[in-house]
Design a protein around this motif. Sequence first.
Motif, mmCIF file in Angstrom:
data_model
loop_
_atom_site.group_PDB
_atom_site.id
_atom_site.type_symbol
_atom_site.label_atom_id
_atom_site.label_comp_id
_atom_site.label_asym_id
_atom_site.label_seq_id
_atom_site.Cartn_x
_atom_site.Cartn_y
_atom_site.Cartn_z
ATOM 1 N N THR A 34 0.841 -1.188 0.000
ATOM 2 C CA THR A 34 0.000 0.000 0.000
ATOM 3 C C THR A 34 0.880 1.244 0.000
ATOM 4 O O THR A 34 1.913 1.278 0.660
ATOM 5 N N PRO A 44 -1.530 11.488 6.297
ATOM 6 C CA PRO A 44 -1.319 10.723 5.065
ATOM 7 C C PRO A 44 -2.630 10.416 4.362
ATOM 8 O O PRO A 44 -3.689 10.346 4.989
ATOM 9 N N ARG A 93 -3.402 -7.947 4.994
ATOM 10 C CA ARG A 93 -4.702 -7.269 4.947
ATOM 11 C C ARG A 93 -5.706 -7.926 5.880
ATOM 12 O O ARG A 93 -6.693 -7.321 6.245
ATOM 13 N N ASP A 94 -5.474 -9.151 6.255
ATOM 14 C CA ASP A 94 -6.432 -9.847 7.107
ATOM 15 C C ASP A 94 -6.062 -9.800 8.580
ATOM 16 O O ASP A 94 -6.745 -10.381 9.393
ATOM 17 N N THR A 98 -5.335 -4.395 8.828
ATOM 18 C CA THR A 98 -6.711 -4.085 8.455
ATOM 19 C C THR A 98 -7.437 -3.377 9.579
ATOM 20 O O THR A 98 -8.486 -2.808 9.360
ATOM 21 N N LEU A 99 -6.916 -3.439 10.767
ATOM 22 C CA LEU A 99 -7.614 -2.886 11.912
ATOM 23 C C LEU A 99 -6.997 -1.576 12.370
ATOM 24 O O LEU A 99 -7.050 -1.248 13.543
ATOM 25 N N GLY A 100 -6.423 -0.834 11.453
ATOM 26 C CA GLY A 100 -5.990 0.512 11.782
ATOM 27 C C GLY A 100 -4.584 0.603 12.297
ATOM 28 O O GLY A 100 -4.195 1.631 12.841
ATOM 29 N N ARG A 101 -3.822 -0.444 12.191
ATOM 30 C CA ARG A 101 -2.441 -0.391 12.646
ATOM 31 C C ARG A 101 -1.511 -0.372 11.435
ATOM 32 O O ARG A 101 -1.158 -1.405 10.894
ATOM 33 N N LEU A 102 -1.183 0.827 11.017
ATOM 34 C CA LEU A 102 -0.273 0.978 9.892
ATOM 35 C C LEU A 102 1.126 1.262 10.402
ATOM 36 O O LEU A 102 1.296 2.004 11.363
ATOM 37 N N PHE A 104 4.553 2.831 9.287
ATOM 38 C CA PHE A 104 5.199 3.672 8.293
ATOM 39 C C PHE A 104 6.709 3.672 8.486
ATOM 40 O O PHE A 104 7.193 3.678 9.611
ATOM 41 N N GLY A 105 7.452 3.723 7.364
ATOM 42 C CA GLY A 105 8.883 3.984 7.418
ATOM 43 C C GLY A 105 9.097 5.483 7.325
ATOM 44 O O GLY A 105 8.216 6.271 7.674
ATOM 45 N N SER B 33 -7.764 5.230 15.161
ATOM 46 C CA SER B 33 -6.370 4.950 15.513
ATOM 47 C C SER B 33 -5.644 6.251 15.743
ATOM 48 O O SER B 33 -5.989 7.283 15.158
ATOM 49 N N TYR B 35 -1.729 8.114 15.932
ATOM 50 C CA TYR B 35 -0.341 8.025 15.510
ATOM 51 C C TYR B 35 0.412 9.262 15.994
ATOM 52 O O TYR B 35 -0.156 10.357 16.077
ATOM 53 N N PRO B 43 4.679 8.450 10.509
ATOM 54 C CA PRO B 43 3.797 8.285 11.673
ATOM 55 C C PRO B 43 4.060 6.957 12.377
ATOM 56 O O PRO B 43 4.288 5.934 11.738
ATOM 57 N N PHE B 45 2.482 4.221 15.114
ATOM 58 C CA PHE B 45 1.217 3.774 15.670
ATOM 59 C C PHE B 45 1.240 3.816 17.192
ATOM 60 O O PHE B 45 2.179 3.330 17.824
ATOM 61 N N GLN B 48 -5.164 1.719 18.711
ATOM 62 C CA GLN B 48 -6.309 1.512 17.841
ATOM 63 C C GLN B 48 -7.509 1.090 18.673
ATOM 64 O O GLN B 48 -7.392 0.196 19.521
ATOM 65 N N ILE B 96 -13.832 -0.487 8.543
ATOM 66 C CA ILE B 96 -13.687 -1.917 8.849
ATOM 67 C C ILE B 96 -14.745 -2.719 8.088
ATOM 68 O O ILE B 96 -15.771 -3.144 8.619
ATOM 69 N N PRO B 99 -12.554 -8.736 6.792
ATOM 70 C CA PRO B 99 -11.161 -9.189 6.834
ATOM 71 C C PRO B 99 -10.489 -9.272 5.482
ATOM 72 O O PRO B 99 -9.281 -9.187 5.396
ATOM 73 N N ASN B 103 -9.130 -1.985 4.525
ATOM 74 C CA ASN B 103 -9.810 -0.991 5.342
ATOM 75 C C ASN B 103 -9.007 0.291 5.338
ATOM 76 O O ASN B 103 -8.168 0.517 6.202
ATOM 77 N N GLN B 105 -7.453 3.754 5.778
ATOM 78 C CA GLN B 105 -7.384 4.685 6.894
ATOM 79 C C GLN B 105 -7.536 6.106 6.371
ATOM 80 O O GLN B 105 -6.836 6.513 5.455
ATOM 81 N N PHE B 107 -7.100 9.880 7.456
ATOM 82 C CA PHE B 107 -6.412 10.648 8.490
ATOM 83 C C PHE B 107 -6.985 12.050 8.637
ATOM 84 O O PHE B 107 -7.394 12.679 7.650
#
Lengths: 114, 116
Positions: A34, A44, A93-94, A98-102, A104-105, B33, B35, B43, B45, B48, B96, B99, B103, B105, B107
């Motif tokens: 992504t 972002p 993704r599963d 998918t639950l909002g925990r991204l 980033f580098g 969530s 960040y 950012p 995390f 969440q 959400i 699965p 999903n 995000q 911001f």
Amino acid sequence: LAKTTQPISMDSYEGQEVNITCSHNNIATNDYITWYQQFPSQGPRFIIQGYKTKVTNEVASLFIPADRKSSTLSLPRVSLSDTAVYYCLVGDRDRGSTLGRLYFGRGTQLTVWP
Amino acid sequence: DAGVTQSPTHLIKTRGQHVTLRCSPISGHKSVSWYQQVLGQGPQFIFQYYEKEERGRGNFPDRFSARQFPNYSSELNVNALLLGDSALYLCASSLIKGPSSYNEQFFGPGTRLTVL
């Protein structure tokens, strides 16, 4: 989580095509790739996502080779307003991603010049 | 439709103080969530929340806490502020969908916290 490596910065001129490559050697079978874009002092913004081969939407294309160890974000005919930081993210993704925990580098700072 | 909103936009505090940041998700989004983005970094995390329950926590000390309200808005609290807590705090919401669907995000603009 697979770690990603991107160039720290890139420069381009208006009207040119820009390709930003991201390495993710440890990508897992279930991982998707992504890309997000971020302007200064803004959150972002999702650009594109893919799993394999090529994905295209109204703003960009994403090229993913068969081994999926890298991916290339392609921005056609950039303008000054495309100056931003671009982040490559890899995650399942599963699961967590998918639950909002991204995760980033540091991203790639793209600067477009007139 | 309004996007994700955050308040305040800017905040200046001194070391040792406490701060509360607020976030309103996009209507219909039940996941929020948080960040932290330090200058020059991506950012990171923090938390969440989904359906008012904590679903994930990043590598942040216990001085950081959060909660989600019945209307799905959220607060991030930081106690005993340190100089290193100076950052842009971003809130993101998500629908959400399931699965096997991405999903995305969404911001908010963030809250710029400066600790002196």
